[in-house]
Design a protein around this motif. Structure first.
Motif, short mmCIF file in Angstrom:
data_model
loop_
_atom_site.label_atom_id
_atom_site.label_comp_id
_atom_site.label_asym_id
_atom_site.label_seq_id
_atom_site.Cartn_x
_atom_site.Cartn_y
_atom_site.Cartn_z
N GLU A 47 0.85 -1.19 0.00
CA GLU A 47 0.00 0.00 0.00
C GLU A 47 0.88 1.24 0.00
O GLU A 47 2.00 1.23 0.53
N SER A 48 0.39 2.31 -0.61
CA SER A 48 1.17 3.53 -0.73
C SER A 48 1.10 4.34 0.56
O SER A 48 0.04 4.46 1.19
N LEU A 49 2.25 4.90 0.95
CA LEU A 49 2.30 5.82 2.09
C LEU A 49 2.31 7.28 1.63
O LEU A 49 2.31 8.19 2.47
N PHE A 50 2.35 7.50 0.32
CA PHE A 50 2.43 8.85 -0.24
C PHE A 50 1.55 8.89 -1.47
O PHE A 50 1.77 8.15 -2.43
N ASN A 51 0.54 9.76 -1.45
CA ASN A 51 -0.45 9.75 -2.53
C ASN A 51 0.00 10.49 -3.79
O ASN A 51 -0.71 10.51 -4.79
N GLY A 52 1.19 11.13 -3.75
CA GLY A 52 1.70 11.81 -4.93
C GLY A 52 1.13 13.19 -5.16
O GLY A 52 1.58 13.90 -6.06
#
Length: 211
Positions: A47-52
């Motif tokens: 899962e991503s910890l940074f949504n960009g």
């Protein structure tokens, strides 16, 4: 009949067409870059910890949280087109800054991220409590003998946590075999010296509960 006026009109038409095509190409290139940044997806099981897009889910410990904000209050961390950037500081007036996930991770996990270091840049990745130096390694060290490190280009860090140790690699090369870490804690990124340190594609996969 090709009169002087006709020739001038044709030249103006061709010049205008060329400008339009150039603008279209530039616009398409920018759009493509943005789409690629926004279109990245975590690896299966991660899962991503940074949504960009902004610093949602990140904070200064004991201070501000940055949900929905594209920059920290002091602009030491900013987000642009899928990239989180840690900026240099004025050493006379500004302290080293650490940006942390609001979440903590007591279980074993695999953390992966990509970084791009400016010349002699100095940053760091905190794993619960311990800092793994993340730098322009061949100049700033401490891992000056890496063969696969790409200066001023994107490199991947992978950190595998089991209990209170972390196995850390850069592009598959060993950085730390068994770095000692705390029982629980978040993930942190440091803004020390520049010019800049860029981060992207920060993802985590939680494993079984540590024994």
């Amino acid at each position: 009949m090709n009169t002087p006026a006709t020739k001038i009109s044709r030249q103006r038409f061709l010049s205008g067409l060329l400008l339009s095509l150039t603008a279209l190409v530039v616009s398409s290139g920018c759009s493509s870059t943005g789409s690629m940044a926004r279109g990245w997806q975590p690896d299966p099981g991660f899962e991503s910890l940074f949504n960009g897009k902004d610093l949602t889910g990140w904070q200064y410990k004991g201070g501000d949280t940055f949900d929905g904000k594209a920059a920290s209050t002091d602009n030491r961390f900013t987000v642009t087109d899928g990239i989180m950037t840690a900026h240099d500081r004025d050493r006379r007036t500004q302290p080293i800054r650490q940006l942390w996930t609001i979440r903590t991770f007591p279980n074993d996990f695999i953390l992966k991220l990509e970084f791009r270091a400016g010349v002699n840049a100095d940053s760091g990745i905190f794993v619960r409590s311990t800092q793994l130096q993340c730098r322009d390694y061949l100049i700033a060290g401490p891992y000056k003998n890496l063969k696969l490190y790409k200066p001023q280009d994107w490199n991947q860090i992978e950190i595998v946590v089991h209990g209170q140790t972390a196995h850390c690699t850069c592009n598959g090369e060993l950085l730390e075999d068994a770095m000692k870490i705390a029982v629980n804690g978040g993930i942190g990124l440091e803004a020390d010296r520049g010019p800049t340190m860029d981060y992207r594609h920060i993802e985590i996969k939680e494993l079984a509960t540590a024994k």
